[in-house]
Design a protein around this motif. Structure first.
Motif, short mmCIF file in Angstrom:
data_model
loop_
_atom_site.label_atom_id
_atom_site.label_comp_id
_atom_site.label_asym_id
_atom_site.label_seq_id
_atom_site.Cartn_x
_atom_site.Cartn_y
_atom_site.Cartn_z
N THR A 54 0.81 -1.22 0.00
CA THR A 54 0.00 0.00 0.00
C THR A 54 0.85 1.27 0.00
O THR A 54 0.40 2.32 0.46
N PHE A 55 2.06 1.19 -0.53
CA PHE A 55 2.95 2.34 -0.46
C PHE A 55 2.46 3.52 -1.29
O PHE A 55 2.88 4.66 -1.09
N ASP A 56 1.55 3.29 -2.22
CA ASP A 56 1.07 4.38 -3.07
C ASP A 56 0.16 5.35 -2.32
O ASP A 56 -0.25 6.37 -2.88
N GLN A 57 -0.14 5.07 -1.05
CA GLN A 57 -0.94 6.02 -0.28
C GLN A 57 -0.13 7.24 0.15
O GLN A 57 -0.71 8.23 0.59
N PHE A 58 1.21 7.15 -0.01
CA PHE A 58 2.06 8.25 0.42
C PHE A 58 2.42 9.16 -0.76
O PHE A 58 2.98 8.71 -1.75
N ASP A 59 2.14 10.44 -0.62
CA ASP A 59 2.51 11.41 -1.66
C ASP A 59 4.02 11.49 -1.82
O ASP A 59 4.52 11.81 -2.90
N GLN A 60 4.75 11.17 -0.75
CA GLN A 60 6.21 11.31 -0.78
C GLN A 60 6.86 10.45 -1.86
O GLN A 60 7.92 10.78 -2.38
N PHE A 61 6.25 9.32 -2.19
CA PHE A 61 6.87 8.42 -3.16
C PHE A 61 6.90 9.02 -4.57
O PHE A 61 7.64 8.55 -5.43
N ARG A 62 6.10 10.04 -4.80
CA ARG A 62 6.07 10.65 -6.13
C ARG A 62 7.38 11.36 -6.45
O ARG A 62 7.65 11.67 -7.60
N ARG A 63 8.18 11.61 -5.41
CA ARG A 63 9.47 12.25 -5.64
C ARG A 63 10.48 11.32 -6.30
O ARG A 63 11.46 11.76 -6.86
N PHE A 64 10.24 10.01 -6.21
CA PHE A 64 11.24 9.03 -6.62
C PHE A 64 10.85 8.40 -7.95
O PHE A 64 9.88 7.65 -8.05
N GLU A 65 11.63 8.73 -8.98
CA GLU A 65 11.32 8.27 -10.33
C GLU A 65 11.23 6.76 -10.42
O GLU A 65 10.37 6.21 -11.11
N LYS A 66 12.12 6.05 -9.72
CA LYS A 66 12.16 4.60 -9.78
C LYS A 66 10.87 3.96 -9.28
O LYS A 66 10.52 2.84 -9.68
N LEU A 67 10.18 4.63 -8.38
CA LEU A 67 9.02 4.04 -7.72
C LEU A 67 7.70 4.62 -8.18
O LEU A 67 6.64 4.16 -7.76
N ARG A 68 7.76 5.59 -9.05
CA ARG A 68 6.54 6.27 -9.49
C ARG A 68 5.68 5.33 -10.33
O ARG A 68 6.16 4.55 -11.14
N ASN A 69 4.37 5.40 -10.08
CA ASN A 69 3.38 4.63 -10.85
C ASN A 69 3.48 3.13 -10.64
O ASN A 69 3.00 2.35 -11.46
N ARG A 70 4.10 2.69 -9.57
CA ARG A 70 4.12 1.26 -9.24
C ARG A 70 3.02 0.97 -8.23
O ARG A 70 2.81 1.72 -7.29
N PRO A 71 2.32 -0.17 -8.37
CA PRO A 71 1.28 -0.50 -7.39
C PRO A 71 1.83 -1.10 -6.11
O PRO A 71 1.17 -1.09 -5.08
N VAL A 72 3.06 -1.68 -6.18
CA VAL A 72 3.63 -2.39 -5.04
C VAL A 72 5.10 -2.06 -4.90
O VAL A 72 5.82 -1.96 -5.90
N LEU A 73 5.56 -1.90 -3.66
CA LEU A 73 6.98 -1.73 -3.39
C LEU A 73 7.56 -3.08 -2.99
O LEU A 73 7.04 -3.74 -2.08
N CYS A 74 8.62 -3.50 -3.66
CA CYS A 74 9.32 -4.75 -3.33
C CYS A 74 10.79 -4.54 -3.63
O CYS A 74 11.26 -4.77 -4.74
N GLU A 75 11.53 -4.06 -2.63
CA GLU A 75 12.92 -3.66 -2.82
C GLU A 75 13.76 -4.07 -1.62
O GLU A 75 13.24 -4.28 -0.52
N TYR A 76 15.07 -4.16 -1.83
CA TYR A 76 15.98 -4.42 -0.73
C TYR A 76 16.05 -3.20 0.18
O TYR A 76 16.06 -2.05 -0.29
N HIS A 77 16.15 -3.46 1.47
CA HIS A 77 16.19 -2.38 2.45
C HIS A 77 17.38 -1.45 2.19
O HIS A 77 17.27 -0.23 2.29
N GLY A 78 18.53 -2.02 1.84
CA GLY A 78 19.72 -1.22 1.57
C GLY A 78 19.56 -0.31 0.37
O GLY A 78 20.04 0.84 0.38
N ASP A 79 18.86 -0.81 -0.66
CA ASP A 79 18.62 0.03 -1.85
C ASP A 79 17.71 1.20 -1.51
O ASP A 79 17.92 2.33 -1.96
N LEU A 80 16.69 0.92 -0.71
CA LEU A 80 15.78 2.00 -0.30
C LEU A 80 16.53 3.06 0.51
O LEU A 80 16.30 4.26 0.33
N THR A 81 17.43 2.60 1.37
CA THR A 81 18.22 3.54 2.16
C THR A 81 19.08 4.41 1.25
O THR A 81 19.22 5.62 1.47
N ASP A 82 19.65 3.80 0.21
CA ASP A 82 20.44 4.57 -0.75
C ASP A 82 19.60 5.62 -1.46
O ASP A 82 20.12 6.66 -1.89
N TRP A 83 18.31 5.36 -1.61
CA TRP A 83 17.40 6.32 -2.24
C TRP A 83 16.80 7.28 -1.22
O TRP A 83 15.84 8.01 -1.52
#
Length: 243
Positions: free
Chosen positions: A140-169
């Motif tokens: 349900t990560f698309d409920q956050f407006d903040q994710f729109r800042r991140f090109e890699k995650l824009r317009n995705r219905p689900v977030l499925c990423e390594y914790h370290g990669d998210l930290t790098d972003w």
């Protein structure tokens, strides 16, 4: 059978005929800090299956499954208030060692250098809680407006990423608690999870559940009648003895 076909078959439900979504595993139960919890082709297939699961869940989200203190306002995504119940729903669908590694996480999500914080959020993690290679799954990560800042995650219905990669972003999923599905039985999310689980169950499972409930009611009724008959017989015997 090709490698892709074999992997896809392993990601399918055990009965291959049910719409129930099961997410298989081929990783050993113990995942080291240096090795990804899920990787390669299986990670791609997991993401694809999670996307399907999200579409399926969205059809059944409603006021019953939504957290009571997070009402959905006009214009809000349908995922608002559904993070906890959706995370609980996902865990039993992660089969074998993925399920044993999966944990229901509750905490905060911090965005960007300014550390904008989204509080009281729920998601699922697979892998060692101290490993940067653990997998963060947020249905349900698309409920956050903040994710729109991140090109890699824009317009995705689900977030499925390594914790370290998210930290790098500059995205930090910070869990205050991590629990298995069994540990959620006393949590307020449990009744909502049961409602969502039943709503998304395949027809055969709903029929089996209804039959099981009917048999349980019948069994209790027979037991009550037997106890009543036994009590009446005992009273009659007592009266005869007294006479």
């Amino acid at each position: 059978m090709t490698l892709v076909e074999r992997a896809a078959a392993e990601l399918s439900p055990a009965d291959h005929g049910s719409p129930e979504t099961d997410l298989s595993d081929a990783e050993p139960a113990a995942v080291s800090h240096s090795r990804p919890a899920v990787s390669g082709l299986r990670l791609g297939l997991l993401r694809w299956t999670l996307k399907k699961s999200r579409h399926r869940l969205a059809r059944h989200w409603n006021d019953t499954t939504r957290h009571p203190r997070t009402p959905r306002l006009p214009g809000d995504p349908s995922s608002v208030g559904q993070c906890g119940v959706s995370s609980a729903w996902l865990i039993p669908r992660l089969r074998r060692s993925w399920r044993s590694q999966a944990r229901y996480c509750f905490g905060d999500v911090r965005f960007g250098a300014d550390k904008d914080v989204a509080t009281f959020h729920c998601w699922v993690e697979i892998g060692d809680e101290a490993s940067p290679r653990r997998l963060v799954i947020d249905l349900t990560f698309d409920q956050f407006d903040q994710f729109r800042r991140f090109e890699k995650l824009r317009n995705r219905p689900v977030l499925c990423e390594y914790h370290g990669d998210l930290t790098d972003w500059s995205i930090e999923y910070k869990a205050n608690s991590r629990r298995s599905l069994e540990e959620l039985r006393g949590d307020s999310v449990w009744d909502r999870y049961i409602a969502l689980d039943q709503a998304t169950s395949p027809v055969w499972r709903k029929a089996f559940r209804s039959l099981h409930q009917a048999m349980a009611v019948r069994s209790r009724s027979v037991t009550t009648q037997q106890q009543a008959s036994s009590g009446a017989a005992g009273s009659e015997s007592a009266r005869s003895t007294a006479a």
